[in-house]
Scaffold this motif. Structure first.
Motif, mmCIF file in Angstrom:
data_model
loop_
_atom_site.group_PDB
_atom_site.id
_atom_site.type_symbol
_atom_site.label_atom_id
_atom_site.label_comp_id
_atom_site.label_asym_id
_atom_site.label_seq_id
_atom_site.Cartn_x
_atom_site.Cartn_y
_atom_site.Cartn_z
ATOM 1 N N ILE D 2 0.853 -1.178 0.000
ATOM 2 C CA ILE D 2 0.000 0.000 0.000
ATOM 3 C C ILE D 2 0.896 1.236 0.000
ATOM 4 N N ALA D 4 0.691 5.141 0.462
ATOM 5 C CA ALA D 4 -0.123 6.295 0.825
ATOM 6 C C ALA D 4 0.584 7.551 0.341
ATOM 7 N N VAL D 38 -4.509 6.778 -2.207
ATOM 8 C CA VAL D 38 -3.873 5.560 -1.718
ATOM 9 C C VAL D 38 -3.779 4.573 -2.873
ATOM 10 N N ALA D 40 -2.964 0.663 -3.983
ATOM 11 C CA ALA D 40 -2.734 -0.716 -3.550
ATOM 12 C C ALA D 40 -2.048 -1.447 -4.689
ATOM 13 N N HIS D 63 3.346 0.621 3.065
ATOM 14 C CA HIS D 63 3.080 -0.505 3.958
ATOM 15 C C HIS D 63 3.138 -1.792 3.171
ATOM 16 N N ARG D 64 3.869 -2.754 3.671
ATOM 17 C CA ARG D 64 3.891 -4.060 3.064
ATOM 18 C C ARG D 64 2.642 -4.821 3.523
ATOM 19 N N ILE D 65 1.923 -5.424 2.603
ATOM 20 C CA ILE D 65 0.716 -6.144 2.966
ATOM 21 C C ILE D 65 1.008 -7.605 3.260
#
Lengths: 339, 339, 339, 339
Positions: D2, D4, D38, D40, D63-65
């Motif tokens: 993700i 942002a 954002v 993804a 952010h690593r999902i």
């Protein structure tokens, strides 16, 4: 907020999380991938506790997208905050401001001696502790109101602003007539009742980072003060607790450029508490200015070997003058000046 | 205190250090070795700042010999402290005491529901927060006095003692009629003014370790309370800050046997705050009892998903009952019982 | 070594400890105070494990008096170590030496481009990784011998010394013809077999501090290399692991003045690995020089966005030139120069 | 993943990031909110370095999902891994397996004595060090091959499996005929070349967590071994480095339930190295079993006061027997047995 569901999450679990989010006031965007479903939740409360989602079945991880602070964030005032004092001194401007003085105010002689010495060397602000609750119940506890009066008098005499530490709500009123800056110590960084009350005055507040506080937590504490209407907040790195025991704490110099990126507030450094050892203060003071610090807080004592507290980390007046000369050479490398 | 001089220290430097020590009230024994001179200094103040010697020329290292605390040290009461309450419950005795309840008191229904549930499961003490200053200025802040009354009423109804957190000196008076134990939170572990005032009451105080506090610092804080005359101090591990971010904090289980060696005070554990995640609470509660904890502090909520604070770390009442059954199986392995 | 007995220690316990010490080859001096007996033990092995005494009955605390290292300690060579290279460059002398280059050697074009750029900007040493075992098994693993040849060639072409990381004993022979300095990475700081072998060559070794290593442990590792006969050891701070997660690691700038006090070995800083983020590298590089670093290790890549590893922490060539200009302004403040 | 974007990000910057992601093989889903965009990104490499996006203009946070490991993750084998040995012992099954023995193998007498003692007390595996590179160059360094033979012989004689530490690739071949489990020490947790080679054998590997390693990093290291085809990996907590200095390290008991949630691999605990002090070993061993450990690693020596290494943390045989009795009482509370 991003909610990543587990590979194995069922459609029912996904719907349950979506309902949960909607009930909390978020609007939800869903992305279904080959392996995994990801929910983006926007809106709602800034202080939402992400763990409340992490415990729901089928949830893998929850990521907060927006910072949990607003007023202290860079985007609130991209040009940066400059705090201006009546005598023309500015913190956050091109001049690196040096605040110096003894750990504790011990006597009129001591305060006036040190005020004269630091003023000559180029300091702008006189620091000194009036209330000194110590980690051992058997130690010197400070002169109180008397100390504040001495600081003010000496400050006025030598053209210095005055900063002193406030430790309780009841001291705010008492201190207001005497100080130009309230200092909040590391131990009180999360004393939220105190922060809230400091939000109601106009006097600038220098907020020290707790020894176990992340920079995000420091900005959340600044937010508390600003939420009350006092936007004159100055942040200060003073060392964090790590596994290294040679120094009392590890002065995290990188906090300076990081805060400058995340926040518009002036960022300062306290190499005296950050190292706890006299001969480490000058190199760390120089490093702080080289890293972009807006101001420094340095302990100086006319006779450190006889100091009632923290003598071991106080500079001799001569050491302080020499340090100021070095800082004057470094400041231009970062586009700054020093008095 | 032991002062090790550098290999290269001159006789003049050694004499200078000796004079310094004598002036401070120490008597000094000198050992001159092949390579190094070592000075053993005895007597004088318990709170002496060893850094004042470390900065003298010729000094290599200074080691403190006696612990900087006395009253909280094991040798003050080698048989251990047992705190006895009016209803016969004892903390520090053979029974492991469980304190449970919600993070915040939210309503009469909530408090009574949870009090009944935990009482049936075998808890002895009802916990609940009345004042909740939160790390974000935008969160729920607690019911105050109303909460204290509800706790007392529910405690009386179900035969439970009451513990609640005190955050400021002004709350002591207010809380005295309602609580059996004052809780001091991790953030206030070094709020020395608060500790001093708690030394003047007789009500037991449960003192939580700060997230960046060493065990020696925890014992120094206990010393503050005891120095005022209140010897009824209970210590509590609730997690320290480390580099691991999976849990909020790292619950330092080894603090339990260490405190039992260093101090005579009862040592307890708070696995709810220590982990911050519901499914980690039971294993860490079991581990705490297996390591010898005298009591546990556990968050339970009748409906954790709707809790106004810390729902994610609160157990469901059923989980709590199951955990109590497991603890009952473990207690005998350490020579303890559980109600 | 100082053994402080407990207040309650019996004469029998004291005698037992004395016998233990004598059997180990120490000579013992006893000081009996009012409350406590203290034993000073001198002589015997430098590496004695003090815990072997701490577990004896009646013992309170054991303090090591002498540092557990000798060759790397300041007193071994009080004037400081200067490492001199064939081309006249000295590390540990008045000039601050800058080592720069890419994380990994990727191609001839890349290495020659960056070597030219850094050489023009004033760097003295070309760095580049040949072997890259990565924390994920799915990443780029390095060009090996081919990389070493390219580094050497580019170094010769632009008048730069060459440094590259050695990861296994078997690579020492292989690398010897190509490098002027062996680099030992943080993960190998306690790979004692590797250190021992590096003690047998004459090529200087730059030893990085492990992310969880105390400064004493760093000096013990240097001792390993020196004990084998290779006194050309350069130490390097590259960040320690703390609770702050904004940066990969926390660059401990205070390690620079501390090592300069404890040891005679040159002390350097690696702000690239120490922060892991490009825009934090210049402020931390400046801070390192201001704190007295003898040399810097900086990652520069001709096109960081396309780097196969660590692109995010590599400077653009232009940023590097600008940084060198700033460092040239700071160096005189600490009595140093920069090419 | 993700991404942002900052509130202030321009459409151009957003497009630039999207192109970057697509070029890297991700497919991108865009969510444009009131304040913030954002992105993804799904697909692409598991080991992508998120910092490469964080440095792009306009990016706020990445952010690593998905977890960066696959084979060691719980979802790879939800039912959990049980490692079965020829003699019927299973690690990861209902029985808690205890591995015990001396830090270093010192002599035939010592190994046979301790093997008999621990076997009688209920241990299943004999541990002992053959190669002992120590942190000081002046210490005992181990018996090598001779030690391995003694371990095997004693293991066979008393029906015990054998575990010993492998420190270098060259030792794998040498050790293969003698050990049932390879132990990888904390210092080698990120020695990726060694891990890769251990992936090529079939012998189970017990992988210890580094003292500064996160649990995610531990699982990444396990991934290295598994990626080579050896799925018989056992994980082990042995203490992390924190600011508390009373114990050598802080044994992170919470790692046990966390690993059980994140991974299918058996999770064990080493309270001997985790505390470094004999009298802390039994409480922490009990705590580990109560928290769900699949196995324990405990140092036992027939005469700890004469041990050549780590005597201070070794149990006396009697202490070990007593501990085993306590563990037998605790195991049923977590649905386990103990021989």
């Amino acid at each position: 907020m991003i909610v990543a569901m587990q590979d194995t999450a069922t459609e029912e679990q996904i719907q349950d999380v979506i309902e949960h989010l909607v009930r909390m006031g978020f609007s939800v965007h869903r992305t279904t991938g080959e392996r995994q479903t990801v929910l983006a939740a926007v809106g709602a409360r800034i202080d939402f506790d992400t763990r409340n989602l992490e415990v729901l079945s089928g949830v893998d991880k929850v990521h907060r997208i927006s910072a949990p602070y607003k007023l202290s964030g860079r985007s609130f005032r991209p040009e940066g905050t400059v705090i201006q004092f009546a005598n023309g001194v500015k913190i956050g401007g091109p001049e690196v401001v040096v605040m110096a003085g003894p750990c504790s105010v011990e006597s009129r002689e001591q305060v006036f001696a040190v005020a004269e010495q630091i003023s000559k060397a180029g300091a702008r602000v006189l620091r000194g502790g009036a209330f000194k609750p110590r980690s051992s119940p058997y130690s010197f506890q400070g002169l109180g109101l008397e100390a504040l009066k001495l600081l003010r008098e000496a400050g006025n005499r030598f053209g210095l602003l005055v900063i002193s530490e406030v430790m309780e709500i009841s001291q705010i009123e008492l201190m207001l007539p005497y100080v130009d800056i309230f200092q909040v110590g590391a131990r009180n960084m999360q004393n939220f009742n105190l922060l809230r009350e400091l939000g109601k005055v106009k006097t600038p507040v220098l907020l020290k980072r707790g020894i176990a506080a992340t920079l995000e937590e420091l900005l959340l504490s600044a937010e508390y003060i600003m939420a009350g209407g006092n936007y004159n907040v100055i942040l200060c790195e003073r060392g964090i607790r790590t596994f290294e025991t040679y120094t009392r704490n590890t002065l995290d110099i990188s906090a300076i450029p990081i805060i400058h990126k995340l926040s518009h507030l002036p960022m300062t450094s306290d190499p005296s508490h950050g190292t706890g050892i006299r001969d480490k203060v000058p190199p760390m003071a120089r490093a702080s200015v080289a890293a972009g610090a807006d101001a420094l807080l340095i302990e100086v004592h006319p006779d450190p070997d006889k100091a009632l507290s923290d003598g071991a980390q106080s500079l001799f007046p001569d050491q302080f003058s020499k340090l100021m000369d070095e800082l004057r050479m470094i400041a231009p490398a970062v586009g700054r000046t020093l008095k």
